[in-house]
Scaffold this active site. Structure first.
Site, PDB file in Angstrom:
ATOM      1  N   ARG A  16       0.721  -1.131  -0.474  1.00 61.55           N
ATOM      2  CA  ARG A  16      -0.049  -0.054  -0.039  1.00 61.55           C
ATOM      3  C   ARG A  16       0.731   1.106  -0.110  1.00 61.55           C
ATOM      4  O   ARG A  16       0.286   2.520   0.706  1.00 61.55           O
ATOM      5  CB  ARG A  16      -0.610   0.308   1.264  1.00 61.55           C
ATOM      6  CG  ARG A  16      -1.736  -0.974   0.974  1.00 61.55           C
ATOM      7  CD  ARG A  16      -3.299  -1.533   2.645  1.00 61.55           C
ATOM      8  NE  ARG A  16      -2.011  -1.251   3.262  1.00 61.55           N
ATOM      9  CZ  ARG A  16      -2.750  -1.098   4.783  1.00 61.55           C
ATOM     10  NH1 ARG A  16      -3.648  -0.384   5.018  1.00 61.55           N
ATOM     11  NH2 ARG A  16      -2.140  -1.252   5.966  1.00 61.55           N
ATOM     12  N   LEU A  18       1.358   3.566  -2.453  1.00 56.88           N
ATOM     13  CA  LEU A  18       0.670   4.508  -2.520  1.00 56.88           C
ATOM     14  C   LEU A  18       0.123   5.444  -2.205  1.00 56.88           C
ATOM     15  O   LEU A  18      -0.019   6.702  -1.616  1.00 56.88           O
ATOM     16  CB  LEU A  18       0.012   4.547  -3.792  1.00 56.88           C
ATOM     17  CG  LEU A  18      -0.874   4.933  -4.851  1.00 56.88           C
ATOM     18  CD1 LEU A  18       0.427   6.492  -5.035  1.00 56.88           C
ATOM     19  CD2 LEU A  18      -1.749   4.948  -5.857  1.00 56.88           C
ATOM     20  N   LYS A  19      -0.590   4.650  -0.949  1.00 51.01           N
ATOM     21  CA  LYS A  19      -2.056   4.559   0.348  1.00 51.01           C
ATOM     22  C   LYS A  19      -1.568   5.645   0.722  1.00 51.01           C
ATOM     23  O   LYS A  19      -1.656   6.676   0.735  1.00 51.01           O
ATOM     24  CB  LYS A  19      -2.314   3.632   0.372  1.00 51.01           C
ATOM     25  CG  LYS A  19      -3.469   4.166   1.730  1.00 51.01           C
ATOM     26  CD  LYS A  19      -3.442   2.615   3.334  1.00 51.01           C
ATOM     27  CE  LYS A  19      -4.627   3.373   3.806  1.00 51.01           C
ATOM     28  NZ  LYS A  19      -5.885   3.943   4.029  1.00 51.01           N
ATOM     29  N   ILE A 432     -27.674   2.723  15.866  1.00 50.60           N
ATOM     30  CA  ILE A 432     -28.033   1.234  14.607  1.00 50.60           C
ATOM     31  C   ILE A 432     -27.264   0.231  14.987  1.00 50.60           C
ATOM     32  O   ILE A 432     -26.635  -0.766  14.491  1.00 50.60           O
ATOM     33  CB  ILE A 432     -27.189   2.365  13.378  1.00 50.60           C
ATOM     34  CG1 ILE A 432     -28.624   3.069  12.729  1.00 50.60           C
ATOM     35  CG2 ILE A 432     -27.183   0.539  12.310  1.00 50.60           C
ATOM     36  CD1 ILE A 432     -30.127   2.572  12.116  1.00 50.60           C
ATOM     37  N   TRP A 562     -18.501  -9.346   1.589  1.00 48.19           N
ATOM     38  CA  TRP A 562     -17.441  -8.449   1.825  1.00 48.19           C
ATOM     39  C   TRP A 562     -16.075  -9.704   2.096  1.00 48.19           C
ATOM     40  O   TRP A 562     -15.315  -8.686   2.573  1.00 48.19           O
ATOM     41  CB  TRP A 562     -17.026  -7.756   3.148  1.00 48.19           C
ATOM     42  CG  TRP A 562     -18.722  -6.215   2.157  1.00 48.19           C
ATOM     43  CD1 TRP A 562     -18.370  -6.362   1.066  1.00 48.19           C
ATOM     44  CD2 TRP A 562     -18.712  -5.663   3.319  1.00 48.19           C
ATOM     45  NE1 TRP A 562     -19.424  -5.280   1.376  1.00 48.19           N
ATOM     46  CE2 TRP A 562     -20.037  -4.538   2.423  1.00 48.19           C
ATOM     47  CE3 TRP A 562     -18.750  -5.561   5.051  1.00 48.19           C
ATOM     48  CZ2 TRP A 562     -20.764  -3.788   3.123  1.00 48.19           C
ATOM     49  CZ3 TRP A 562     -19.571  -4.299   5.180  1.00 48.19           C
ATOM     50  CH2 TRP A 562     -20.584  -3.767   4.572  1.00 48.19           C
ATOM     51  N   HIS A 642     -30.521  -3.894   9.242  1.00 48.92           N
ATOM     52  CA  HIS A 642     -30.130  -2.580   9.279  1.00 48.92           C
ATOM     53  C   HIS A 642     -29.254  -2.442   7.676  1.00 48.92           C
ATOM     54  O   HIS A 642     -28.934  -3.166   7.429  1.00 48.92           O
ATOM     55  CB  HIS A 642     -29.191  -1.806  10.141  1.00 48.92           C
ATOM     56  CG  HIS A 642     -29.250  -0.314   9.115  1.00 48.92           C
ATOM     57  ND1 HIS A 642     -29.820   0.330   9.386  1.00 48.92           N
ATOM     58  CD2 HIS A 642     -27.410   0.013   8.979  1.00 48.92           C
ATOM     59  CE1 HIS A 642     -28.472   1.598   8.437  1.00 48.92           C
ATOM     60  NE2 HIS A 642     -27.988   1.262   8.519  1.00 48.92           N
ATOM     61  N   GLU A 666     -31.493   3.943   5.880  1.00 50.91           N
ATOM     62  CA  GLU A 666     -30.758   5.342   5.256  1.00 50.91           C
ATOM     63  C   GLU A 666     -31.851   6.164   4.745  1.00 50.91           C
ATOM     64  O   GLU A 666     -31.518   6.050   3.384  1.00 50.91           O
ATOM     65  CB  GLU A 666     -29.468   4.886   5.003  1.00 50.91           C
ATOM     66  CG  GLU A 666     -28.407   6.167   5.130  1.00 50.91           C
ATOM     67  CD  GLU A 666     -27.028   5.931   4.261  1.00 50.91           C
ATOM     68  OE1 GLU A 666     -26.252   6.973   3.720  1.00 50.91           O
ATOM     69  OE2 GLU A 666     -26.795   5.344   4.283  1.00 50.91           O
ATOM     70  N   HIS A 695     -22.158  10.568   8.907  1.00 49.47           N
ATOM     71  CA  HIS A 695     -21.174  10.941   7.244  1.00 49.47           C
ATOM     72  C   HIS A 695     -20.530  11.830   7.823  1.00 49.47           C
ATOM     73  O   HIS A 695     -19.682  12.258   7.434  1.00 49.47           O
ATOM     74  CB  HIS A 695     -21.720  10.654   5.847  1.00 49.47           C
ATOM     75  CG  HIS A 695     -22.105   9.083   6.221  1.00 49.47           C
ATOM     76  ND1 HIS A 695     -23.583   8.630   5.594  1.00 49.47           N
ATOM     77  CD2 HIS A 695     -21.423   8.165   5.757  1.00 49.47           C
ATOM     78  CE1 HIS A 695     -23.380   7.549   5.318  1.00 49.47           C
ATOM     79  NE2 HIS A 695     -22.663   6.929   5.211  1.00 49.47           N
ATOM     80  N   CYS A 727     -26.821   5.414  10.169  1.00 48.70           N
ATOM     81  CA  CYS A 727     -25.967   4.522  10.575  1.00 48.70           C
ATOM     82  C   CYS A 727     -25.194   4.432  11.522  1.00 48.70           C
ATOM     83  O   CYS A 727     -25.770   5.334  12.265  1.00 48.70           O
ATOM     84  CB  CYS A 727     -24.718   4.577   8.902  1.00 48.70           C
ATOM     85  SG  CYS A 727     -24.674   3.315   8.494  1.00 48.70           S
TER      86      CYS A 727
END
Length: 757
Positions: A16, A18-19, A432, A562, A642, A666, A695, A727
């Site tokens: 990683r 670049l990150k 949540i 995921w 949820h 949401e 958010h 959320c």
């Protein structure tokens, strides 16, 4: 001779690099030139790996500082006008502002790249969008690779896919109408690439794997007739699904070659066996991490070689962007789980597999007998491993009672029993799941994982945090409490570490978007739950309060979506295994007195197949796996779920079919628009629409929350309405969290009093 090429390479580096460089640059800790130098070194490394594996071309143009579709917006002059930037002279800082927003403008919207876990930046098209060519991004990479002595093949996403992936903004129009202006710009860009002396240009049109409207499909012929006038050969690349239904169209296109994804859709090959030009066979999986059985792959390729001869190319199924970089750095996995290690292949290993295939096709299998033998041995070991296949799990799934995934009574009866013992006020308030994760909590978890903190000290730290979270919720006077999830680093990884059949890598990172990478768990074997995973934490939290405590689990579909999933049995079977394993946890929570249990499914929608015709089958098994996760619970146990996404209309029957007693969604950012769909559908169960956006650190005003709740009350009966944030609150700070929840509770109490009159 067979030609070997790669459709695209990971951009972030083996560890990683670049990150970390990007993030340092954003924090003003790294100079722009240093970032550019690092990026150049990463590109050179990628090209070297391809060249050393005997690739006939190295692929360029696939490297990006953030996203390849953002690069294309710059290259075509289609960056959002609202930023006021000039795409011809765009600086690196301005480029990042498009992706991340600035003080004046919010970032370009992000969404999933087809059905992968990568996100692209959605082009914003307006009726008056004017395009302007800027081929610098691609030309510079071509020159760089040629200077290093490589044969080069640039890659660019095609005009129809680019246009399809965008959104109309402003005055109503159809973005398809922009195509006639866009094609000459593409011609200009491709001409600039051809002028650099490249023989082939790869044009990606993955939109062909979707249900495209007829007018879009019909446009391919004309668009490619224009682009084919460029002085280079064009390879049209399709991936992520079958394009067999468009075989006649694709065979007639005036391009010089066609790439097919034969991993996702091996059956489509028969429709193209008479293709008269170059056929690129995508035979190594670009989206998963399993070694291929190379003998089996050769069984497919050898007849193609006989038929196509020089016209056969071999490649991964799609860009290798979706796989981690190098298995060789996973020394810990090799030590702890050598068997699993032998079954895996990351990007560099996949490139090596292609090299073996190329040698076998050019010189016969005997030329690579050792490598083929090794591949076969690994495949056989995996097929027969008792680490993977557990008879008792197959038996348990086979012997599930007929209505295992059905509740004992319908919702109308269950809710009466639940309301009786819950004794909640009208418009009950809840959270949540997660609460802010402070630095101390993260440090304690990390120290415990490294063995620097004893189990007793770790548990004490978690219990202290749980008590803090419970007391805060009591002070706020919330109705149904949560324990806050301090012990969880990630909603999938936490469960994966406690379920059998899962493994974890140390460097198995893949890019999600920009500098954000994810490290998906590996589901390699039959899934079971050896012991309770969450019970003690929820039980401890409940012991601290007289209020109702909600148990928190991640649902089977999200865990599946995921993760890197085993490819030796259907995904539907893996999902059901996870559902059944979770049901043991649900029943243990119920036994422990936790009778409100939330099973989160944020990823159900993401799992939808690309073609509408395949939706029903998917929704059927996904729904069954979810319902199996709570099988056997009593009627008076309340199951919550949820979900967070902006589009429900087309899957509402399936959402209702999950039969959760309460669904929280949401909705704050869409001003409750989503709720109309639920109301029109006459959604039968309880609903908790999010009343503020988590958010943002911004504290909503009482007026804003009241406006949203009044809108909700117009479409949802007051007896069935819950009140909650959008959320989980894991990424927020405590100060704003308390202030946000205070406003939410105050407004709810005001409306409650009003409704009681």
């Amino acid at each position: 001779m067979t030609t070997l090429h790669i459709l695209g390479f990971p951009r972030v580096g083996a560890k990683r690099e670049l990150k970390f460089a990007q993030e340092r640059y954003w924090r003003k800790e790294l100079a722009e030139q240093d970032l550019l130098d690092l990026a150049k070194a990463l590109r050179e490394k990628n090209w070297l790996h391809q060249a050393q594996a005997d690739a006939d071309f190295v692929t360029v143009g696939d490297f990006t500082f953030y996203d390849h579709i953002l690069d294309l917006q710059v290259a075509t002059g289609a960056i959002p006008a609202r930023f006021g930037f000039d795409s011809q002279t765009l600086s690196l800082d301005q480029y990042f502002q498009l992706a991340r927003g600035n003080k004046e403008q919010f970032a370009i919207e992000m969404t999933k790249w087809f059905d992968t876990n990568y996100h692209y930046l959605v082009p914003e098209f307006q009726k008056n969008t004017t395009f302007k060519a800027n081929s610098t991004h691609y030309v510079n990479q071509i020159r760089e690779a040629k200077a290093a002595g490589h044969q080069v093949k640039p890659v660019i996403v095609g005009p129809l896919t680019f246009l399809w992936l965008g959104k109309e903004k402003g005055e109503a129009f159809n973005r398809f109408d922009l195509l006639k202006q866009l094609v000459p710009i593409y011609f200009e860009i491709l001409t600039a690439l051809a002028a650099e002396g490249v023989e082939w240009i790869q044009i990606d049109e993955p939109a062909l794997a979707l249900d495209l409207p007829q007018e879009w499909l019909a446009a391919y012929q004309d668009v490619y007739a224009q682009l084919a006038k460029v002085n280079a050969k064009l390879l049209l690349a399709t991936y992520f699904g079958s394009v067999a239904e468009h075989a006649a169209l694709l065979k007639a296109l005036p391009v010089d070659g066609l790439h097919l994804d034969l991993v996702r859709a091996p059956e489509q090959l028969s429709a193209f066996e008479d293709y008269p030009k170059v056929l690129s066979a995508g035979v190594i999986d670009g989206r998963n991490i399993w070694r291929a059985n190379l003998n089996r792959v050769l069984d497919v390729l050898e007849p193609l070689k006989a038929k196509f001869n020089q016209r056969l190319w071999i490649a991964p199924s799609c860009s290798l962007l979706h796989t981690p970089y190098d298995l060789a750095v996973e020394t810990q996995l090799q030590q702890n789980n050598p068997e699993l290690y032998r079954w895996l292949a990351f990007t560099l290993q996949k490139v090596a597999e292609l090299q073996v295939l190329k040698q076998a096709l050019n010189a016969g299998r005997s030329a690579v007998a050792e490598q083929l033998n090794d591949s076969q041995t690994a495949a056989d070991a995996r097929a027969n491993s008792n680490v993977i296949h557990k008879a008792e799990i197959a038996q348990r799934l086979a012997n599930l009672p007929a209505n295992a995934d059905k509740r004992q009574s319908p919702f109308a009866e269950r809710i009466k029993l639940q309301n009786k013992w819950l004794n909640l006020p009208l418009l009950p308030t809840t959270n949540i799941g997660s609460f802010p994760q402070t630095l101390e909590i993260r440090h304690a978890r990390a120290a415990f994982k490294k063995g620097e903190l004893s189990l007793a000290d770790y548990e004490a730290a978690m219990k202290k945090e749980i008590e803090f979270v419970v007391r805060k919720q009591e002070e706020l006077d919330l109705d149904v409490l949560v324990h806050g999830e301090a012990e969880r680093n990630d909603m999938v990884e936490y469960f994966g570490e406690l379920l059998d059949g899962f493994a974890f890598t140390k460097f198995g990172w893949v890019q999600s978007y920009g500098s954000r990478c994810v490290k998906p768990p590996v589901i390699y074997g039959d899934v079971t739950r050896p012991e309770p995973m969450t019970v003690r934490w929820s039980q401890y939290a409940q012991s601290l309060t007289d209020k109702v405590m909600k148990g928190m689990l991640t649902g089977p579909v999200t865990i599946l979506q995921w993760s890197f999933v085993r490819n030796d049995i259907p995904r539907s079977t893996v999902c059901k295994q996870i559902g059944v394993a979770l049901s043991d946890e649900v029943l243990d929570l119920e036994k422990a007195g936790i009778k409100v249990i939330q099973i989160d499914e944020p990823a159900i929608r993401e799992g939808l197949p690309l073609k509408r015709a395949d939706w029903d089958a998917y929704l059927q098994w996904a729904g069954e796996a979810f319902r199996l996760s709570y099988m056997g619970v009593k009627d008076d146990t309340q199951i919550h779920t949820h979900m967070c996404y902006s589009e429900f209309n087309d899957i509402l029957p399936a959402i209702a079919g999950l039969d959760a007693d309460v669904i929280t969604i949401e909705t704050s950012r869409s001003d409750m628009e989503l709720l109309t769909a639920f109301a029109d559908f006459k959604y039968p169960n309880d609903i908790g629409p999010g009343v503020y956006d988590i958010h943002s650190p911004r504290v909503p005003t009482a007026g804003e929350i009241e406006h949203l709740l009044r809108k909700a009350l117009k479409v949802i009966p007051k007896e069935r309405l819950w009140v909650n944030p959008d959320c989980g609150l894991k990424t927020r700070g405590w100060k704003e969290t308390i202030e946000q929840l205070q406003v939410m509770v105050e407004v709810t109490k005001k409306l409650r009093a009003e409704l009681a009159e």
